[in-house]
Design a protein around this motif. Structure first.
Motif, PDB file in Angstrom:
ATOM      1  N   UNK A 141      -0.444 -59.872  19.111  1.00 48.71           N
ATOM      2  CA  UNK A 141       0.161 -59.141  17.978  1.00 48.71           C
ATOM      3  C   UNK A 141      -0.730 -59.118  16.750  1.00 48.71           C
ATOM      4  N   UNK A 142      -1.478 -60.192  16.535  1.00 46.79           N
ATOM      5  CA  UNK A 142      -2.365 -60.239  15.373  1.00 46.79           C
ATOM      6  C   UNK A 142      -3.480 -59.205  15.496  1.00 46.79           C
ATOM      7  N   UNK A 143      -4.010 -59.035  16.712  1.00 48.27           N
ATOM      8  CA  UNK A 143      -5.085 -58.064  16.899  1.00 48.27           C
ATOM      9  C   UNK A 143      -4.575 -56.648  16.682  1.00 48.27           C
ATOM     10  N   UNK A 144      -3.416 -56.325  17.263  1.00 44.17           N
ATOM     11  CA  UNK A 144      -2.836 -54.997  17.045  1.00 44.17           C
ATOM     12  C   UNK A 144      -2.584 -54.763  15.551  1.00 44.17           C
ATOM     13  N   UNK A 145      -2.015 -55.761  14.889  1.00 43.43           N
ATOM     14  CA  UNK A 145      -1.761 -55.623  13.458  1.00 43.43           C
ATOM     15  C   UNK A 145      -3.042 -55.489  12.658  1.00 43.43           C
ATOM     16  N   UNK A 370     -10.856 -58.317  15.121  1.00 44.51           N
ATOM     17  CA  UNK A 370     -10.330 -58.806  16.393  1.00 44.51           C
ATOM     18  C   UNK A 370     -10.738 -60.255  16.630  1.00 44.51           C
ATOM     19  N   UNK A 371     -12.000 -60.572  16.369  1.00 47.37           N
ATOM     20  CA  UNK A 371     -12.465 -61.940  16.538  1.00 47.37           C
ATOM     21  C   UNK A 371     -11.750 -62.886  15.573  1.00 47.37           C
ATOM     22  N   UNK A 372     -11.509 -62.435  14.354  1.00 49.13           N
ATOM     23  CA  UNK A 372     -10.783 -63.258  13.392  1.00 49.13           C
ATOM     24  C   UNK A 372      -9.352 -63.512  13.867  1.00 49.13           C
ATOM     25  N   UNK A 373      -8.697 -62.485  14.399  1.00 52.10           N
ATOM     26  CA  UNK A 373      -7.345 -62.658  14.923  1.00 52.10           C
ATOM     27  C   UNK A 373      -7.330 -63.634  16.096  1.00 52.10           C
ATOM     28  N   UNK A 374      -8.343 -63.585  16.935  1.00 53.28           N
ATOM     29  CA  UNK A 374      -8.444 -64.541  18.040  1.00 53.28           C
ATOM     30  C   UNK A 374      -8.607 -65.964  17.512  1.00 53.28           C
TER      31      UNK A 374
END
Length: 430
Positions: A141-145, A370-374
């Protein structure tokens, strides 16, 4: 006519040469030093006896990697020494006016985290596959957001309403998925719900020039109140029919799913996760390699110049934030169609704000965001793993760990990040 005795004409010069000194941030070596010193203090004042085992394979793996067992203190000290060497390398590069390369950052992060886990899980076994796979699940969800946030801000609209788009997407996916019995229709409904929230954001921020931050915060509160009311008045009174959506099953990819360590983490996932891989690639490609992406970045950087060459600034912003809202809505669907098969009040838990932090941490770039969300997903999952292992780390610290890393990352590791020049500035055509 003789030219003997005439002085040659002077050669024009280009002017004085000005030496430029590159500006290199000292934040990275300072952070490296603080983290390394912190690890040293932990090992000195809170030693842990025993051995730590890292399980590198799942029970269903086609090829099972052997377990890795290391002495807890010796392993932790060794990895801390590696961190100290990398810190010295970062300092050397800073003194030489050179930035720390990405590979140094990556190796330091892996070494420090491995050292910390070696100490924290002394006498226990760390399920590496479960830790990484759980991190992916929490980060979806964080990556999509974050992708929705990147698109919106690249077009010049601050998307504070990511959390509302996630939450409304989760609600719509649960309701429509329950009514139709299809998770795919529920996913489509989540995209529509996220786009509706983005439409309201655009109406006030783009058309009526209302402060975008205020509108985003108000929309988040509005969606929380609306979904909570509908949950108590509609869903809770008829849960079997309206709040029991079908879940996306796990679909292992042949061959790729059998790769040791990597396969169980990335290629034994649900359709939404595979769709996420595609969306990340498409957004990154479209934003930098297509005419559409050029127009989006133009209206976010210099809308007046974009308007001069015939780009419809506000129309482009509307279309972009609608797409951004639809992508964020897909992240909301993950909560009710994969994670938990029903909707609950405020089930996103403020994940939209973490996604917004990932946007800033990632410097408004889809891959970096994306990497930050991961990273944030890993931090969230790590607290659960440490709790299960009975780590000596205080439980209060484990609960606040994801948010501490969020603040630390945004404040310390971003460096000199610059948002799009017209981000948050409404365009008034003169």
């Amino acid at each position: 006519m003789s030219t003997t005795g005439l002085s040659p004409a002077p050669v024009p010069t280009a002017g004085p040469v000005i030496d430029t000194v590159p500006v290199v941030s000292r934040k990275v070596p300072i952070i490296f030093g603080v983290l390394t010193l912190g690890m040293v203090l932990i090992l000195v004042f809170a030693p842990q006896d025993g051995e730590t085992t890292f399980r590198l394979a799942a029970s269903t793996d086609f090829v099972a990697l052997p377990e890795l067992t290391v002495p807890s203190m010796a392993g932790a000290w060794t990895l801390t020494a590696v961190c100290a060497l990398l810190t010295a390398e970062s300092v050397r590069r800073y003194v030489g006016r050179r930035s720390t390369p990405v590979w140094v950052l990556a190796v330091f992060a892996v070494a420090w985290m491995a050292g910390f886990l070696t100490w924290a899980a002394a006498g226990e076994s760390v399920p590496v596959v479960g830790l990484l796979a759980g991190s992916i699940a929490l980060a979806v969800p964080l990556v999509f957001g974050a992708l929705g946030g990147v698109l919106g801000e690249r077009a010049g609209v601050v998307n504070i309403a990511i959390d509302g788009q996630l939450l409304f997407g989760a609600f719509a996916a649960a309701l429509v998925g329950s009514l139709t019995g299809s998770p795919w229709v529920g996913l489509l409904a989540a995209m529509v719900a996220g786009a509706l929230v983005a439409l309201v954001l655009g109406l006030f921020a783009i058309t009526y020039f209302v402060d975008q931050v205020i509108v985003g915060v108000v929309l988040n509160v509005l969606v929380i109140g609306l979904t909570s009311f509908l949950f108590s008045q509609v869903l809770a009174t008829n849960t079997p029919a309206l709040n029991t959506p079908p879940r996306f099953p796990r679909v292992p990819i042949p061959v790729l799913g059998d790769i040791p360590l990597v396969g169980p983490v990335f290629f034994r996932q649900t359709a939404i996760v595979y769709l996420l891989y595609i969306v990340v690639a498409l957004v990154a490609f479209a934003l930098y390699r297509t005419r559409w992406g050029l127009r989006v970045r133009a209206v976010g950087e210099h809308p007046k110049a974009a308007d001069t060459v015939g780009i419809k600034v506000n129309r482009t912003r509307y279309r972009t934030i609608l797409l951004a809202g639809a992508i964020a809505g897909m992240g909301g669907a993950f909560y009710t169609l994969v994670s938990v098969p029903q909707f609950n009040r405020e089930m996103t838990g403020g994940a939209g704000y973490i996604a917004l932090a990932a946007v800033i941490f990632g410097k408004w770039d889809p891959i970096r965001a994306t990497l930050a969300a991961l990273l944030f997903g890993f931090a969230t999952n790590l607290q659960g793993v440490l709790a299960v292992l009975g780590s000596p780390v205080p439980s209060q610290f484990m609960l606040m760990l994801p948010y501490v890393i969020t603040i630390f990352a945004v404040a310390g590791l971003v460096g000199r990040s610059r948002p799009p020049a017209a981000d948050g500035v409404p365009y008034r055509k003169e």
